[in-house]
Design a protein around this motif. Structure first.
Motif, PDB file in Angstrom:
ATOM      1  N   GLY A   1       0.813  -1.212   0.000  1.00 56.87           N
ATOM      2  CA  GLY A   1       0.000   0.000   0.000  1.00 56.87           C
ATOM      3  C   GLY A   1       0.842   1.255   0.000  1.00 56.87           C
ATOM      4  N   LEU A   2       1.969   1.224   0.724  1.00 56.49           N
ATOM      5  CA  LEU A   2       2.843   2.394   0.783  1.00 56.49           C
ATOM      6  C   LEU A   2       3.402   2.757  -0.584  1.00 56.49           C
ATOM      7  N   TYR A   3       3.843   1.741  -1.343  1.00 55.54           N
ATOM      8  CA  TYR A   3       4.546   2.019  -2.592  1.00 55.54           C
ATOM      9  C   TYR A   3       3.644   2.087  -3.826  1.00 55.54           C
ATOM     10  N   VAL A   4       2.494   1.450  -3.794  1.00 56.01           N
ATOM     11  CA  VAL A   4       1.621   1.527  -4.965  1.00 56.01           C
ATOM     12  C   VAL A   4       0.298   2.213  -4.659  1.00 56.01           C
ATOM     13  N   GLY A   5       0.093   2.570  -3.379  1.00 56.71           N
ATOM     14  CA  GLY A   5      -1.168   3.215  -3.011  1.00 56.71           C
ATOM     15  C   GLY A   5      -1.417   4.497  -3.779  1.00 56.71           C
ATOM     16  N   GLY A   6      -0.345   5.272  -4.022  1.00 56.32           N
ATOM     17  CA  GLY A   6      -0.500   6.515  -4.784  1.00 56.32           C
ATOM     18  C   GLY A   6      -0.937   6.254  -6.209  1.00 56.32           C
ATOM     19  N   VAL A   7      -0.416   5.172  -6.805  1.00 59.62           N
ATOM     20  CA  VAL A   7      -0.813   4.818  -8.170  1.00 59.62           C
ATOM     21  C   VAL A   7      -2.274   4.376  -8.196  1.00 59.62           C
ATOM     22  N   VAL A   8      -2.663   3.556  -7.205  1.00 54.85           N
ATOM     23  CA  VAL A   8      -4.053   3.106  -7.134  1.00 54.85           C
ATOM     24  C   VAL A   8      -4.980   4.301  -6.945  1.00 54.85           C
ATOM     25  N   LEU A   9      -4.586   5.240  -6.086  1.00 55.59           N
ATOM     26  CA  LEU A   9      -5.384   6.441  -5.873  1.00 55.59           C
ATOM     27  C   LEU A   9      -5.511   7.246  -7.164  1.00 55.59           C
ATOM     28  N   PHE A  10      -4.401   7.381  -7.894  1.00 57.25           N
ATOM     29  CA  PHE A  10      -4.421   8.105  -9.170  1.00 57.25           C
ATOM     30  C   PHE A  10      -5.337   7.409 -10.171  1.00 57.25           C
ATOM     31  N   LEU A  11      -5.264   6.093 -10.250  1.00 58.40           N
ATOM     32  CA  LEU A  11      -6.120   5.348 -11.170  1.00 58.40           C
ATOM     33  C   LEU A  11      -7.592   5.525 -10.811  1.00 58.40           C
ATOM     34  N   ALA A  12      -7.895   5.542  -9.516  1.00 55.89           N
ATOM     35  CA  ALA A  12      -9.284   5.714  -9.088  1.00 55.89           C
ATOM     36  C   ALA A  12      -9.809   7.098  -9.467  1.00 55.89           C
ATOM     37  N   VAL A  13      -9.014   8.119  -9.217  1.00 56.03           N
ATOM     38  CA  VAL A  13      -9.450   9.496  -9.502  1.00 56.03           C
ATOM     39  C   VAL A  13      -9.587   9.717 -11.004  1.00 56.03           C
ATOM     40  N   THR A  14      -8.596   9.282 -11.782  1.00 57.04           N
ATOM     41  CA  THR A  14      -8.638   9.516 -13.236  1.00 57.04           C
ATOM     42  C   THR A  14      -9.587   8.558 -13.943  1.00 57.04           C
ATOM     43  N   GLY A  15     -10.082   7.542 -13.245  1.00 58.86           N
ATOM     44  CA  GLY A  15     -11.105   6.688 -13.828  1.00 58.86           C
ATOM     45  C   GLY A  15     -12.502   7.273 -13.702  1.00 58.86           C
ATOM     46  N   MET A  16     -12.670   8.285 -12.868  1.00 52.26           N
ATOM     47  CA  MET A  16     -13.983   8.881 -12.640  1.00 52.26           C
ATOM     48  C   MET A  16     -14.630   9.495 -13.887  1.00 52.26           C
ATOM     49  N   PRO A  17     -13.858  10.076 -14.837  1.00 50.61           N
ATOM     50  CA  PRO A  17     -14.517  10.649 -16.015  1.00 50.61           C
ATOM     51  C   PRO A  17     -15.389   9.662 -16.780  1.00 50.61           C
ATOM     52  N   TRP A  18     -15.121   8.356 -16.671  1.00 48.33           N
ATOM     53  CA  TRP A  18     -15.917   7.363 -17.394  1.00 48.33           C
ATOM     54  C   TRP A  18     -17.157   6.935 -16.621  1.00 48.33           C
ATOM     55  N   SER A  19     -17.339   7.434 -15.403  1.00 49.31           N
ATOM     56  CA  SER A  19     -18.491   7.007 -14.622  1.00 49.31           C
ATOM     57  C   SER A  19     -19.772   7.585 -15.204  1.00 49.31           C
TER      58      SER A  19
END
Length: 439
Positions: free
Chosen positions: A192-210
């Motif tokens: 979570g420490l090392y990839v959590g930021g990437v997962v967070l970025f993917l979640a936020v930038t995936g919102m336009p398709w919602s």
């Protein structure tokens, strides 16, 4: 991410841990599915090159035959009108014509059909699975809910990991016994420490398709002048194309945006693909690009260049009868809101910064699976032997509630569907608690 709670904030820690548990329970299975499909989609060019090899290769020769013959051959093969034509950059590749429920491959030099695939091919299935549309259009609403809860997972996970008091945050793997919970806890925390930021970025930038949030934000950005540019003075106002008339490949900012072609009398010549492609070549728009063929005869054809970097985007709106350019839209004409979203989407898809971009996004997708598996292992080791979910107990007190609300409430306000799902979770928890007390 569950290191030993600090004595200074036990109630707040336990409350956040409880909602971290519920967030994982609610969305992790779907998030893992989306990570798997997203990781596959990062390698779309390589997968399609292998899948389409038997009918995508052609013998380059000069000259090209008329694009109208490409369209006619594909329509005859599919038994349905053409929706779009993809013109590749390489001269030894077939053009791809979407017609009906199939993609038809046509040799651009002979207009002979070289093959066909159902729908948009295997990566079309992967894309629809990633957006959850494969399960039905209403399931696309889950994208916003899952992305919102993924953000809650990241925020609560960071809170739990953060060193406080005598607690020491785990920043590197430590040797341990996989049969014991500390091993999986440390693996969960370090991942979570090392990839959590990437997962967070993917979640936020995936919102336009919602289905809800993405449409509302796009409407607001365009209305505020921060999105797509206004229609040129010589063109009609923007309209919204649906179904067959919805343009392909134009990106999030111009999704569904169409222009009408004016000034055609009863004796006007028919719209032709060859007329549009001649204009595209004259305007210097380099392949690869996609030409969207409208069903409505009053609409202009839309031509969208296929790019990797967001700033290279370009779209032409061309009168199919006269070849006149109704609009020529480029990156520098977009508002700051549209640029931010298009950049985020390009990075999300692993395109903006080349191979390193794709690798980082892939690590994020793999990280989701490691987090899911390690979280499941932790639960399995500490699961209640007499049944039940085994959620961390809810501590009393305003401090505990404030810690949770401080993390969750802003996200619930920003993403309404996430907020509604949060309310539903609170109601279920309250009802379950009362039933347990009654028993």
């Amino acid at each position: 991410m569950t290191p030993t709670p600090s004595p200074a904030l036990p109630d707040a820690y336990r409350a956040v841990w409880r909602w971290h548990f519920y967030a994982g329970l609610i969305v992790m299975p779907v998030l893992m599915l989306m990570a798997l499909s997203g990781g596959l989609y990062l390698y779309k060019p390589e997968i399609e090159a292998a899948a389409y090899r038997p009918y995508d290769r052609v013998q380059a020769a000069a000259p090209l035959t008329s694009p109208d013959r490409w369209q006619a051959a594909a329509e005859a093969e599919a038994g349905a009108p053409a929706v779009s034509v993809f013109v590749p950059a390489r001269p030894d590749r077939a053009v791809q014509v979407k017609a009906g429920d199939a993609t038809i491959f046509v040799d651009p030099y002979t207009a002979q059909v070289t093959g066909r695939v159902a729908g948009d091919g295997p990566m079309g299935v992967v894309k629809r699975l990633h957006s959850l549309e494969l399960l039905g259009r209403p399931f696309n609403i889950l994208v916003e809910i899952v992305a919102g809860w993924a953000i809650i997972l990241a925020a609560t996970g960071l809170y739990l990991w953060w060193p406080r008091g005598q607690g020491v945050a785990v920043a590197a793997p430590r040797p341990g016994d996989p049969r014991r919970r500390p091993f999986w806890r440390d693996l969960h925390a370090v991942t979570g420490l090392y990839v959590g930021g990437v997962v967070l970025f993917l979640a936020v930038t995936g919102m336009p398709w919602s289905a809800v949030w993405g449409d509302r934000v796009q409407t607001w950005i365009n209305a505020s002048g921060l999105g797509r540019p206004p229609a040129p003075a010589a063109a009609s106002p923007w309209s919204h194309g649906k179904g067959h008339d919805k343009p392909t490949g134009v990106g999030w900012t111009l999704e569904g945006a169409v222009l009408h072609a004016h000034g055609h009398g009863p004796d006007a010549s028919p719209a032709r693909l060859s007329t549009v492609i001649a204009t595209v070549r004259a305007q210097g728009l380099a392949a690869p690009y996609t030409v969207s063929i409208p069903d409505d005869p009053t609409l202009a054809y839309t031509v969208a260049r296929s790019v990797e970097k967001a700033e290279d985007a370009r779209s032409l709106y061309v009168d199919g009868r006269t070849g006149a350019v109704k609009a020529d839209l480029r990156w520098d004409q977009f508002g700051p809101g549209a640029r931010a979203f298009e950049w985020g989407i390009a990075v999300h898809q692993g395109l903006q910064y080349g191979g390193i971009n794709r690798l980082v996004m892939l690590l994020g997708c793999i990280g989701v699976w490691v987090l899911g598996i390690s979280g499941l292992a932790m639960w399995w080791i500490r699961r209640p032997r007499r049944g039940g979910l085994g959620a961390p107990p809810a501590p009393p007190g305003p401090r505990a509630r404030a810690a949770v609300l401080g993390i969750v409430l802003p996200l619930a306000v920003l993403y309404p569907l996430t907020g509604l799902s949060l309310i539903a979770a609170l109601v279920v928890e309250r009802v379950a608690g009362r039933l347990k007390r009654l028993r």
